[in-house]
Structures are given as C-alpha cells and as structure tokens.
Design an enzyme around this catalytic site. Structure first.
Site, short mmCIF file in Angstrom:
data_model
loop_
_atom_site.label_atom_id
_atom_site.label_comp_id
_atom_site.label_asym_id
_atom_site.label_seq_id
_atom_site.Cartn_x
_atom_site.Cartn_y
_atom_site.Cartn_z
N HIS A 1 -16.17 3.93 -4.68
CA HIS A 1 -15.50 4.93 -4.44
C HIS A 1 -15.56 6.09 -5.39
O HIS A 1 -14.70 6.80 -5.72
CB HIS A 1 -13.86 4.54 -4.24
CG HIS A 1 -13.70 3.74 -3.06
ND1 HIS A 1 -12.41 3.36 -2.75
CD2 HIS A 1 -14.29 3.39 -1.99
CE1 HIS A 1 -12.52 2.60 -1.46
NE2 HIS A 1 -13.89 2.76 -0.94
N TYR B 1 -14.16 10.56 -1.94
CA TYR B 1 -13.03 9.94 -2.89
C TYR B 1 -13.13 10.99 -4.29
O TYR B 1 -12.25 10.93 -4.94
CB TYR B 1 -13.25 8.52 -3.38
CG TYR B 1 -13.00 7.41 -2.18
CD1 TYR B 1 -11.46 7.08 -2.19
CD2 TYR B 1 -13.72 7.13 -1.26
CE1 TYR B 1 -11.15 6.07 -1.25
CE2 TYR B 1 -13.26 6.45 -0.11
CZ TYR B 1 -12.08 5.74 -0.35
OH TYR B 1 -11.56 4.75 0.49
N ARG C 1 0.74 -1.03 -0.10
CA ARG C 1 0.00 0.11 0.05
C ARG C 1 0.89 1.30 0.02
O ARG C 1 0.59 2.09 -0.67
CB ARG C 1 -0.97 0.15 1.23
CG ARG C 1 -1.71 1.37 1.24
CD ARG C 1 -2.51 1.02 2.75
NE ARG C 1 -3.34 2.60 2.61
CZ ARG C 1 -4.28 2.64 3.58
NH1 ARG C 1 -4.63 1.83 4.57
NH2 ARG C 1 -4.82 3.97 3.50
N CYS D 1 -19.12 -1.86 0.98
CA CYS D 1 -18.25 -0.79 1.30
C CYS D 1 -18.98 -0.01 2.39
O CYS D 1 -19.91 0.02 2.53
CB CYS D 1 -18.01 0.28 -0.07
SG CYS D 1 -16.84 1.77 0.52
N ASN E 1 -10.73 -4.24 -1.42
CA ASN E 1 -10.68 -3.13 -2.27
C ASN E 1 -9.67 -3.54 -3.54
O ASN E 1 -8.70 -4.43 -3.23
CB ASN E 1 -10.13 -1.76 -1.71
CG ASN E 1 -11.04 -1.01 -0.95
OD1 ASN E 1 -12.07 -0.93 -1.54
ND2 ASN E 1 -10.76 -0.63 0.38
#
Length: 421
Positions: free
Chosen positions: A194, A244, A90, A164, A144
């Site tokens: 998102h 987002y 990440r 989500c 995700n």
C-alpha cells in the site's frame, strides 16, 4: 492438494472460489477447507462455493469448520484473510482519526496501526497452530496491513509470503489499455504494501520493452482518474503511484472528503448484508456482479498463481509479493518486508534486483518502514508509549498533539482487542 482458508466466511470468499474453479489446472485442489468462527456465514458462503465448483465441474471437496486446529491440519497451504473486529472495528478505524484532522483509513495512518495491533497477535496464534499441525505448510497472507503482518510471520520463523491485489489490478488494467494478454504485462513494481509505484510497464517479460511512457501519453487521463489524482501529478512523476499514495499526496483534501460522507466500512457493511442474502439463494451458482464492488478484484487469480508456485510448478515464475528485503533496497534493513517482483518457487520468494530509487520514493519508503518497525513492536509488546511512538513516526501524523490525541482514541476504541490495555 489441500488448502485451508482462515476467514472463509468472508464475503470475499466466492471471488477466491471462482478463481480456484476456473484455474483448477494451475492449482489442482482436492480439498478446500473454509475456516471461520461465524458458523452462520460459513453455511451461506460454503453453499455458494459448492455450487460454483459444481457448475464448473470441479471435483474438489469443500468442507467447513469453526475449529482452526481441525481446519489447518494437513493443509499444504493456509490462506489468511482475517478482519479482527469485523466491519465495526473498520468503521472506527475510518472515523476517529478524522477527529484529530488525520486521514481515517483501515491500512494507512492511525487506523492502519489500530488494525495491526488487533491483528498481529491473532495471526501469530493461528500460525503457531499451523506450525504445530503441519510445519511444512505455506502461509499466504492477504490480511491487512499485509506488510506488517507478513513481517511478524517471517520474524517468528513461519513459511509465509504476503499477497496484495494492487499489482495484479494494475497489470489487468494496463493489459486492457495495451490490448494484450495480462501475462504479457510485467510491472517494475517497487515499494511497500500500500505504498508502491509502477516504475515501468514491460511487455513480454521483466526485461521487455518499457511501454509506460506510451501508456501515460495515450491514456494518462484515464489512469489519473482511476487514481483520483491530477493528471499533472502523474505526468510529473512519470510513474504510476498506487492509489493509496493519494493519502500522502493529497492528505488534507482526502480528510475533507472523508468528513462529508459515510465511511467505506458503512458502505461495505450494507453491501455484505446484500451479498449474504444472495449467497443464501440456492439458485445462485456464480459470484454475483455486486461482489466486484466489494473490493479485492483479481485476488483469486493472484492467490492461485502464488499457491501454485509455492506448492509446485504451475504458477508464474515472477510475481509481485511481500517478502524480506534481503538487500534489495539497500537503504532498508534486510528484515524489512517490501513489495516487489520476486522469483517464486517451492523455496519461497526471492526479490529481483531493483534499480537505484529516486529519493522521492526511497525517502518515503524508509520513513514508512521505520513506522512499521515501531508498529510491529507495539503489536508484539503493547503499551501506550509504543503506540504513541509509532504514531509520531508516521509521516501522515508526525506532530506531538496529533500523536497524543490519536493514541488515546486508538486505545479507547480498541480496548477489547488489546490484551495489555
């Protein structure tokens, strides 16, 4: 009822456990299996999980295993909450795109594509194990990028619904502002995972009074501050965009900000270290306050609601989920995965009708869906050219030089996770 959580060693898991314990009448779990390859984390997390169940007098049994086959066997539902490559991967997703002047984020843009490439093959392998051991089990995907992963599962014929916490977060926030119970708030939530907007906020049910104009008039500053967007933008839209959308509406500003501070992954890694130390304390028997800063707020309540509806009659009849479009948004193919209000029951999720969308939203949804088509193709079949095309199609990239540079960086930073590289 038996549930399995793949990725059960996550520091998220006590949030899930707390929801299972509090909402046991909605979802009566007899056995919960936490599955994770990291045995050391499993021990810490499961110890706290059992203490939470004991404190709240939940009679369910919590077991652990590093063996996915054993963990998902006979499960009625399997929750997926994976992070392939961990926080280290990440951190890369959030940093190397900045070298090309593009946003670095784990689900959006080039970083989101990298995560999809790492994740989709692993999730499909797990889903095949689930199908082999119990073909009737539901798969609830919280992994995700949820939209792409859920589409991969559905196209492979799995019984899957994507989940989500963005929508339930808005529901809880609006309920506080309106001073009503969360169950009274229904969202006209439309878009992709998102990439969504709250077009209406209704009291009492999907056909109730739309109080969004009232919310914006009375609480617009607070809503805009939470989104880190200008009040003027929210007022001119007349809707509430997902946070987002800031990556789209203020891309260059976000890139500048990200270049001046540690990555979110670095912050979370430090937080996880502290959380795991807390989880090892035998006196701790509730989720710590620090967990709220980790992310995933209200995930447990959304997961309980969805699982209860898929497995019985305990959940809400209408929920925001990720599922096949099937004509809901007429400008998208039927097999696109959208995130909207849907009726959820034992047979799965059926989206509610959505009014015709303003081109401002429909255009971006169509663009990102086209990118997701190409991203899934790259995840399933590999190859540098497929990665390049997906990046070139993304509205946050879209330039040849950017796509070329990002393709090389993506492959270099993810080679160990890409079988074809």
């Amino acid at each position: 009822m038996k549930l399995a959580v793949v990725g059960g060693g996550s520091t998220y898991t006590p949030e899930l456990i707390d929801g299972f314990a509090r909402l046991r009448d909605t979802l009566p779990i007899e056995e919960l299996v936490l599955v994770d390859p990291a045995a050391d984390r499993l021990e810490l997390v499961s110890g706290l999980a059992r203490r939470i169940f004991a404190k709240q007098d939940h009679a369910g049994k919590i077991t652990t295993t590093t063996d996915i086959d054993a963990g998902v066997a006979d499960a009625d539902a399997v929750l997926l909450q994976l992070r392939v490559g961990g926080q280290a991967a990440r951190n890369q997703d959030e940093t190397w795109p900045l070298e090309c002047g593009c946003v670095g984020q784990e689900t959006t843009g080039a970083g989101g594509l990298a995560k999809a490439l790492r994740t989709v093959p692993v999730v499909l392998d797990i889903a095949e194990l689930v199908r082999r051991t119990n073909p009737d089990a539901w798969i609830i995907d919280f992994t995700n990028p949820v939209g792409i992963v859920t589409r991969a599962l559905l196209q492979a014929g799995h019984k899957a619904v994507g989940l989500c916490n963005v929508a339930i977060g808005f529901q809880r926030k609006f309920a506080r502002l309106l001073e009503v119970e969360p169950g009274q708030v229904h969202l006209d939530h439309v878009g992709l995972n998102h990439l969504s907007w709250e077009l209406g906020v209704r009291l009492g049910g999907p056909d109730g009074e739309n109080v969004l104009p009232k919310l914006l008039a009375e609480h617009g500053d607070a809503i805009a501050d939470d989104l880190h967007m200008p009040r003027e933008l929210v007022d001119r839209l007349g809707v509430v965009p997902s946070y987002y959308l800031r990556y789209f509406y203020a891309h260059d500003e976000v890139v500048r900000e990200l270049g001046t501070k540690p990555s979110r992954a670095a912050e979370v890694a430090a937080m996880e270290k502290e959380l795991l130390a807390m989880y090892g304390d035998p006196a701790l028997d509730e989720k710590p306050e620090l967990l709220a800063k980790r992310g995933g707020a209200f995930y447990s309540e959304a997961a309980v609601d969805l699982a209860a509806s898929l497995l019985g009659d305990g959940g809400s009849p209408v929920q925001v989920v990720n599922t096949y479009n099937n004509g809901t948004l007429p400008f998208l193919p039927d097999d696109a995965v959208i995130e909207v209000q849907a009726r959820v029951g034992r047979d799965g999720a059926t989206p509610l009708a959505v009014p015709a969308l303003d081109p401002l939203y429909a255009g971006l949804i169509a663009n990102v869906t086209a990118y997701e088509d190409l991203a899934l193709e790259a995840a399933l079949r590999g190859g540098r050219d497929r990665v390049f095309k997906a990046l070139l199609a993304h509205p946050l990239i879209g330039q040849f030089d950017y796509a070329e540079g990002l393709t090389d960086r993506l492959i270099a930073h993810n080679r160990e996770h890409l079988a074809w590289a």
